[in-house]
Enzyme design. Structure first.
Site, PDB file in Angstrom:
ATOM      1  N   TYR A 251       5.365  -7.582  16.074  1.00  0.00           N
ATOM      2  CA  TYR A 251       5.560  -6.214  15.121  1.00  0.00           C
ATOM      3  C   TYR A 251       5.719  -5.388  16.095  1.00  0.00           C
ATOM      4  CZ  TYR A 251       3.384  -2.815  12.245  1.00  0.00           C
ATOM      5  OH  TYR A 251       3.418  -1.958  10.995  1.00  0.00           O
TER       6      TYR A 251
ATOM      7  N   PHE B 222       0.491  -1.215   0.105  1.00  0.00           N
ATOM      8  CA  PHE B 222      -0.122   0.038   0.076  1.00  0.00           C
ATOM      9  C   PHE B 222       0.857   1.589   0.083  1.00  0.00           C
ATOM     10  CE2 PHE B 222      -2.018   3.136   3.398  1.00  0.00           C
ATOM     11  CZ  PHE B 222      -3.193   3.812   2.294  1.00  0.00           C
TER      12      PHE B 222
ATOM     13  N   SER C 274       6.885  -5.098   5.470  1.00  0.00           N
ATOM     14  CA  SER C 274       6.468  -5.669   6.767  1.00  0.00           C
ATOM     15  C   SER C 274       5.427  -5.886   6.426  1.00  0.00           C
ATOM     16  CB  SER C 274       6.703  -4.967   7.642  1.00  0.00           C
ATOM     17  OG  SER C 274       6.729  -5.334   9.028  1.00  0.00           O
TER      18      SER C 274
HETATM   19  P1  NAD Z   1       1.735  -3.822   3.026  1.00  0.00           P
HETATM   20  O1  NAD Z   1       1.554  -5.122   3.612  1.00  0.00           O
HETATM   21  O2  NAD Z   1       0.608  -2.938   2.305  1.00  0.00           O
HETATM   22  O3  NAD Z   1       3.272  -3.757   2.079  1.00  0.00           O
HETATM   23  C1  NAD Z   1       4.238  -4.020   2.676  1.00  0.00           C
HETATM   24  C2  NAD Z   1       5.092  -4.475   1.507  1.00  0.00           C
HETATM   25  O4  NAD Z   1       5.786  -5.318   1.714  1.00  0.00           O
HETATM   26  C3  NAD Z   1       3.819  -6.088   0.457  1.00  0.00           C
HETATM   27  O5  NAD Z   1       4.315  -5.926  -0.358  1.00  0.00           O
HETATM   28  C4  NAD Z   1       4.882  -6.732   1.449  1.00  0.00           C
HETATM   29  O6  NAD Z   1       4.506  -8.209   0.320  1.00  0.00           O
HETATM   30  C5  NAD Z   1       6.533  -6.080   1.478  1.00  0.00           C
HETATM   31  N1  NAD Z   1       7.472  -7.655   2.282  1.00  0.00           N
HETATM   32  C6  NAD Z   1       6.972  -7.825   4.085  1.00  0.00           C
HETATM   33  N2  NAD Z   1       7.795  -8.794   4.004  1.00  0.00           N
HETATM   34  C7  NAD Z   1       9.036  -8.842   2.699  1.00  0.00           C
HETATM   35  C8  NAD Z   1      10.881  -9.434   3.001  1.00  0.00           C
HETATM   36  N3  NAD Z   1      10.400 -10.182   3.870  1.00  0.00           N
HETATM   37  N4  NAD Z   1      10.840  -8.463   1.501  1.00  0.00           N
HETATM   38  C9  NAD Z   1      10.385  -8.271   0.659  1.00  0.00           C
HETATM   39  N5  NAD Z   1       9.593  -7.600   1.124  1.00  0.00           N
HETATM   40  C10 NAD Z   1       8.087  -7.935   2.141  1.00  0.00           C
HETATM   41  O7  NAD Z   1       1.814  -3.032   4.140  1.00  0.00           O
HETATM   42  P2  NAD Z   1       1.772  -0.658   4.378  1.00  0.00           P
HETATM   43  O8  NAD Z   1       0.533  -0.568   4.972  1.00  0.00           O
HETATM   44  O9  NAD Z   1       1.669  -0.099   2.926  1.00  0.00           O
HETATM   45  O10 NAD Z   1       3.286  -0.585   5.094  1.00  0.00           O
HETATM   46  C11 NAD Z   1       4.383  -0.523   4.090  1.00  0.00           C
HETATM   47  C12 NAD Z   1       5.093   0.101   5.688  1.00  0.00           C
HETATM   48  O11 NAD Z   1       4.611   0.735   6.821  1.00  0.00           O
HETATM   49  C13 NAD Z   1       5.560  -1.481   6.966  1.00  0.00           C
HETATM   50  O12 NAD Z   1       6.849  -1.624   7.181  1.00  0.00           O
HETATM   51  C14 NAD Z   1       4.465  -0.898   7.824  1.00  0.00           C
HETATM   52  O13 NAD Z   1       5.059  -1.443   9.647  1.00  0.00           O
HETATM   53  C15 NAD Z   1       4.265   0.208   8.267  1.00  0.00           C
HETATM   54  N6  NAD Z   1       3.759   1.349   8.238  1.00  0.00           N
HETATM   55  C16 NAD Z   1       2.178   0.952   8.053  1.00  0.00           C
HETATM   56  C17 NAD Z   1       1.118   1.578   8.803  1.00  0.00           C
HETATM   57  C18 NAD Z   1      -0.312   1.970   7.881  1.00  0.00           C
HETATM   58  O14 NAD Z   1      -1.433   2.451   8.371  1.00  0.00           O
HETATM   59  N7  NAD Z   1      -0.166   1.770   6.537  1.00  0.00           N
HETATM   60  C19 NAD Z   1       0.854   2.388  10.033  1.00  0.00           C
HETATM   61  C20 NAD Z   1       2.232   2.110  10.447  1.00  0.00           C
HETATM   62  C21 NAD Z   1       3.684   1.816   9.956  1.00  0.00           C
END
Ligand code: NAD
Length: 319
Positions: A146, A12, A76
């Protein structure tokens, strides 16, 4: 042309970051193992000469032949449904994955920005949360995988900054929403929207008094962009401080979607934080950043995205 590696590119947030850095004229290298991401989020970039994609798991050795100016670590599992299902992968990507990308940043002399989270504050005892608050996390609770992965991510990032003079940036992201969220990621916003669109009652866990604050994805991306280019290396909160209770939020979704469904209440899950709201004084004073898109506008745009997906699904099912 500046080169940037974006880990988690098909997710995302990662996919919106790819779009933004392409628009800013960067050469973008996306990396993702598609654990929770969707290649469709970045397919539109594949034909561009300044984009390439590596299907790779960053918990294993990360090699990129190119010189790199910047690295963004957004890989992640991020929603509770995902990290509860994949606890080991979550800990590994926060620990081993972060270590690998910091090593790459050191080798390439690149600046690295890592994605931390408001979850490191746990179920907070101070409100709103400033960066100085150390948090209230249950390391062995279900969400611990997490929260502790991200606490480790911050510690090792600081260690690389101090021990190896790697240029590091750390963002603590609060709940963010917008197009390309997964409808089934278990988070409250897509769940309410799906329920409203598909004619189900909206489910609230607990009595609905717990609060959240939601930041629209374009505002977050702007904050990340500015933080990356700043010279501030300590953790920074980025989020929208406009706080809302879950009952009021359900009412907003009911009004927006025009559904005639009602709200039903279930038990609160273990360790669910009761309040979450960022103090964004640092982002305001250091970056001059504030969120620009209010919830009404952000929800309208997100609703349009979800409605199109669900209408298409309904049409496909009826043929
Ligand atoms: P998401 O799940 O949509 O995207 C995470 C991406 O990481 C996915 O495409 C997944 O396939 C990839 N991924 C996971 N493990 C992997 C690995 N070992 N090697 C390569 N790729 C890997 O999540 P998001 O909402 O886009 O979140 C992205 C980042 O932002 C994360 O680190 C998350 O912890 C952080 N975050 C997001 C939010 C939020 O509100 N969306 C809030 C706090 C923190």
């Amino acid at each position: 042309m500046k080169k940037i590696l974006i880990a988690g590119a098909a997710g995302f947030l990662g996919s919106h970051l790819c779009d933004r850095f392409i628009a800013e004229g960067y050469y973008v290298i996306g990396m993702d193992n598609l654990l929770t991401g969707n290649i469709k989020n970045i397919e539109h970039l594949f034909e561009l000469p300044n984009f390439k994609f590596y299907h790779h798991d960053i918990t294993t050795f990360v090699h990129v032949p190119d010189d790199l100016d910047y690295i963004l670590h957004f890989a992640s599992p991020a929603s509770p449904i995902d990290y509860l299902k994949m606890p080991i992968q979550t800990l590994k990507v926060g620990a081993l994955g972060t270590h690998n990308l910091l090593g790459l940043a050191k080798a390439k002399k690149a600046r690295i920005l890592v994605a931390s989270t408001s979850e490191i504050y746990g179920d907070p005892e101070v409100h709103p949360q400033t960066e100085e608050y150390w948090g209230h996390v249950n390391s062995v609770g279900p969400r611990g995988v997490y929260d502790e992965a991200k606490r480790f991510l911050e510690s090792i990032t600081m260690a690389y900054h101090n021990a190896h003079a790697v240029e590091t940036r750390m963002i603590r992201i609060f709940n963010t929403y917008g197009p390309r969220m997964r409808l089934d990621d278990g988070r409250v916003l897509p769940t309410f929207m799906r329920q409203a669109i598909e004619g189900e009652d909206l489910t609230i866990f607990g009595d609905g008094s717990q609060t959240r604050s939601f930041c629209y994805v374009d505002d977050l991306v702007e904050g990340i962009y500015q933080l990356l280019l700043s010279d501030y290396h300590l953790p920074m909160n980025i989020g929208n401080p406009s706080e809302i209770s879950m009952s009021d939020f359900a009412e907003e979704i009911i009004k927006l979607t025009g559904t005639s469904q009602k709200v039903v209440y279930h038990d609160l899950p273990v360790d669910d934080p009761k309040q979450r709201c960022p103090d964004i004084t640092k982002a305001k004073t250091i970056l001059g950043w504030t969120p620009k898109i209010d919830r009404e506008e952000g929800l309208k745009r997100t609703y349009k995205f979800f409605k199109e997906i669900l209408d298409k699904k309904a049409a496909d099912n009826s043929t």
